[in-house]
Motif scaffolding. Structure first.
Motif, PDB file in Angstrom:
ATOM      1  N   UNK A 221      45.237  25.722  55.486  1.00 15.58           N
ATOM      2  CA  UNK A 221      44.244  27.083  55.442  1.00 15.58           C
ATOM      3  C   UNK A 221      44.852  28.597  55.370  1.00 15.58           C
ATOM      4  N   UNK A 222      45.545  28.497  57.328  1.00 15.55           N
ATOM      5  CA  UNK A 222      46.802  29.850  56.765  1.00 15.55           C
ATOM      6  C   UNK A 222      47.374  30.263  55.427  1.00 15.55           C
ATOM      7  N   UNK A 223      47.546  28.962  54.641  1.00 15.48           N
ATOM      8  CA  UNK A 223      49.012  29.202  53.776  1.00 15.48           C
ATOM      9  C   UNK A 223      47.805  30.109  52.835  1.00 15.48           C
ATOM     10  N   UNK A 224      46.905  29.351  52.318  1.00 11.14           N
ATOM     11  CA  UNK A 224      45.998  29.781  51.501  1.00 11.14           C
ATOM     12  C   UNK A 224      45.326  31.435  51.798  1.00 11.14           C
ATOM     13  N   UNK A 225      45.449  31.970  53.175  1.00 12.61           N
ATOM     14  CA  UNK A 225      44.991  33.305  53.489  1.00 12.61           C
ATOM     15  C   UNK A 225      46.438  33.893  52.695  1.00 12.61           C
ATOM     16  N   UNK A 226      47.379  33.528  52.776  1.00 10.42           N
ATOM     17  CA  UNK A 226      48.901  34.268  52.576  1.00 10.42           C
ATOM     18  C   UNK A 226      48.180  34.901  51.345  1.00 10.42           C
ATOM     19  N   UNK A 227      48.398  33.872  50.306  1.00  8.76           N
ATOM     20  CA  UNK A 227      48.527  34.498  48.962  1.00  8.76           C
ATOM     21  C   UNK A 227      47.101  35.642  48.944  1.00  8.76           C
ATOM     22  N   UNK A 228      45.767  34.543  49.429  1.00 14.48           N
ATOM     23  CA  UNK A 228      45.027  35.487  49.207  1.00 14.48           C
ATOM     24  C   UNK A 228      45.007  37.338  49.725  1.00 14.48           C
ATOM     25  N   UNK A 229      45.173  37.442  51.066  1.00 18.13           N
ATOM     26  CA  UNK A 229      45.735  38.725  51.658  1.00 18.13           C
ATOM     27  C   UNK A 229      45.890  39.094  50.814  1.00 18.13           C
ATOM     28  N   UNK A 230      47.172  39.470  50.636  1.00 16.58           N
ATOM     29  CA  UNK A 230      48.178  39.895  50.316  1.00 16.58           C
ATOM     30  C   UNK A 230      47.931  40.086  49.083  1.00 16.58           C
ATOM     31  N   UNK A 231      47.445  39.432  48.114  1.00 19.44           N
ATOM     32  CA  UNK A 231      46.893  39.867  46.575  1.00 19.44           C
ATOM     33  C   UNK A 231      45.121  40.977  47.051  1.00 19.44           C
ATOM     34  N   UNK A 232      44.794  40.538  47.710  1.00 18.23           N
ATOM     35  CA  UNK A 232      43.313  41.409  48.033  1.00 18.23           C
ATOM     36  C   UNK A 232      43.693  42.873  48.710  1.00 18.23           C
ATOM     37  N   UNK A 233      44.920  43.587  49.700  1.00 17.50           N
ATOM     38  CA  UNK A 233      45.514  44.106  49.518  1.00 17.50           C
ATOM     39  C   UNK A 233      45.714  45.289  48.493  1.00 17.50           C
ATOM     40  N   UNK A 234      46.025  44.950  47.315  1.00 15.10           N
ATOM     41  CA  UNK A 234      47.136  45.200  46.113  1.00 15.10           C
ATOM     42  C   UNK A 234      45.007  45.452  45.175  1.00 15.10           C
ATOM     43  N   UNK A 235      44.930  44.394  44.720  1.00 15.42           N
ATOM     44  CA  UNK A 235      43.749  44.374  44.436  1.00 15.42           C
ATOM     45  C   UNK A 235      42.793  45.409  45.415  1.00 15.42           C
ATOM     46  N   UNK A 236      42.544  46.086  45.903  1.00 17.72           N
ATOM     47  CA  UNK A 236      41.207  46.948  46.943  1.00 17.72           C
ATOM     48  C   UNK A 236      42.595  48.394  46.208  1.00 17.72           C
ATOM     49  N   UNK A 237      43.806  48.222  46.764  1.00 18.06           N
ATOM     50  CA  UNK A 237      44.335  49.782  45.729  1.00 18.06           C
ATOM     51  C   UNK A 237      44.225  50.113  44.501  1.00 18.06           C
ATOM     52  N   UNK A 238      43.984  49.019  43.151  1.00 18.33           N
ATOM     53  CA  UNK A 238      43.667  48.989  42.454  1.00 18.33           C
ATOM     54  C   UNK A 238      42.068  49.275  41.892  1.00 18.33           C
ATOM     55  N   UNK A 239      41.271  48.805  42.508  1.00 17.46           N
ATOM     56  CA  UNK A 239      39.976  49.569  42.563  1.00 17.46           C
ATOM     57  C   UNK A 239      39.866  50.880  42.644  1.00 17.46           C
ATOM     58  N   UNK A 240      40.510  51.864  43.339  1.00 20.56           N
ATOM     59  CA  UNK A 240      39.997  52.554  44.271  1.00 20.56           C
ATOM     60  C   UNK A 240      41.216  53.934  42.962  1.00 20.56           C
TER      61      UNK A 240
ATOM     62  N   UNK B  22      37.207  45.327  41.923  1.00 20.91           N
ATOM     63  CA  UNK B  22      35.917  45.297  42.952  1.00 20.91           C
ATOM     64  C   UNK B  22      35.299  44.085  42.955  1.00 20.91           C
ATOM     65  N   UNK B  23      34.844  43.053  42.094  1.00 24.07           N
ATOM     66  CA  UNK B  23      33.953  41.979  42.375  1.00 24.07           C
ATOM     67  C   UNK B  23      35.018  41.228  42.717  1.00 24.07           C
ATOM     68  N   UNK B  24      35.967  40.856  42.585  1.00 20.58           N
ATOM     69  CA  UNK B  24      37.105  40.405  43.958  1.00 20.58           C
ATOM     70  C   UNK B  24      37.156  40.290  45.149  1.00 20.58           C
ATOM     71  N   UNK B  25      37.414  41.205  45.289  1.00 20.47           N
ATOM     72  CA  UNK B  25      37.846  41.895  46.243  1.00 20.47           C
ATOM     73  C   UNK B  25      36.793  41.147  47.061  1.00 20.47           C
ATOM     74  N   UNK B  26      35.262  41.659  47.161  1.00 21.62           N
ATOM     75  CA  UNK B  26      34.645  41.214  47.050  1.00 21.62           C
ATOM     76  C   UNK B  26      33.620  39.608  47.517  1.00 21.62           C
ATOM     77  N   UNK B  27      34.293  39.040  46.389  1.00 15.85           N
ATOM     78  CA  UNK B  27      34.389  37.427  46.242  1.00 15.85           C
ATOM     79  C   UNK B  27      35.152  36.678  47.626  1.00 15.85           C
ATOM     80  N   UNK B  28      36.716  37.189  46.915  1.00 21.63           N
ATOM     81  CA  UNK B  28      38.145  36.735  47.607  1.00 21.63           C
ATOM     82  C   UNK B  28      37.006  37.002  49.491  1.00 21.63           C
ATOM     83  N   UNK B  29      36.643  37.993  49.716  1.00 20.21           N
ATOM     84  CA  UNK B  29      36.199  38.266  51.553  1.00 20.21           C
ATOM     85  C   UNK B  29      35.479  36.864  51.863  1.00 20.21           C
TER      86      UNK B  29
END
Length: 256
Positions: A19-38, A51-58
């Protein structure tokens, strides 16, 4: 090489390590996607998708964090240390393999030189550390960032163990708050309090954001009808007071 290591990890990892390994990729990409959506330089269609992906992946990330904590509750010391080492290795391999080196050649650049320049570029390293900050804070909080793991992650660029403290805030609710809970309804990780089901709801002057749970998605700022939610980085004179007030509220009792 990274693909083969990924297959090996999938075979041997279980419980909190998986589960923690899943978080590695998900959280790093999430930060990048939040930058892109703004970023207003990004076309609206792509910003909406992010924006949709950030909400779903959260929701996925919250589930992975909860499962990591649940599995750790019954894990012994040796298992924790072994899995912490596995996660550190996985984190380094995943983060440093996110950009396929072939993109440089496709852009008309000398591939070897471009890779060297990227590795030596402090802005690139800073972006990767920033993207990993929330992840490293979480791993540290659950005991999966051991001294050996931290050494491995710090040994080579981009030195991924530089992270924000657990009480650092990304968004804050200012004194303009009308406490109507519109932000509570849209928060995907339930990090805004007090909620309508909690004892203090309706009696506090402002709601507050739990910085340890916040994923910085910005949904609360968009939903606020009185423009009371802002990124802490955008606040100036009142930023210190906002931090103090919100941390004081966070330390208070919260029972339903």
């Amino acid at each position: 090489m990274a693909v083969e290591l990924g297959r090996l990890f999938k075979t041997v990892a279980f419980g909190e390590a998986a589960y923690a390994a899943i978080l590695v990729a998900e959280e790093v990409l999430d930060v990048m996607q939040r930058d892109w959506m703004r970023d207003e330089r990004v076309v609206p269609f792509v910003r909406t998708i992010n924006n949709i992906h950030v909400v779903e992946e959260s929701r996925h990330m919250k589930f992975a964090r909860d499962e990591t904590r649940k599995h750790l509750a019954r894990a012994g010391r040796l298992r924790r240390r072994i899995h912490a080492l596995l996660i550190a290795v996985a984190a380094y391999v995943i983060v440093t393999s996110m950009v396929n080196r072939k993109v440089y050649a496709n852009a008309g650049l000398d591939e070897e030189r471009a890779v060297r320049e990227a590795k030596a570029n402090e802005h690139h390293a800073s972006m990767m550390r920033s993207s990993c900050a929330g992840l490293m804070t979480f791993l540290d909080s659950v005991g999966l960032l051991t001294r050996l793991g931290a050494v491995l992650l710090q040994a080579r660029p981009p030195h991924l163990t530089t992270s924000r403290r657990a009480d650092d805030m990304t968004f804050a609710i200012t004194q303009n708050c009308c406490t109507d809970a519109a932000c509570v309804a849209v928060c995907p990780v339930n990090c805004i309090h007090p909620t309508p089901g909690e004892r203090d709801f309706g009696t506090t002057e402002t709601l507050y954001i739990d910085p340890g749970a916040c994923i910085d998605c910005g949904a609360c700022a968009d939903a606020c009808p009185v423009d009371a939610v802002h990124p802490v980085a955008d606040l100036t004179a009142g930023a210190a007071a906002v931090r103090r007030d919100q941390r004081r509220l966070l330390r208070g009792p919260r029972t339903s």
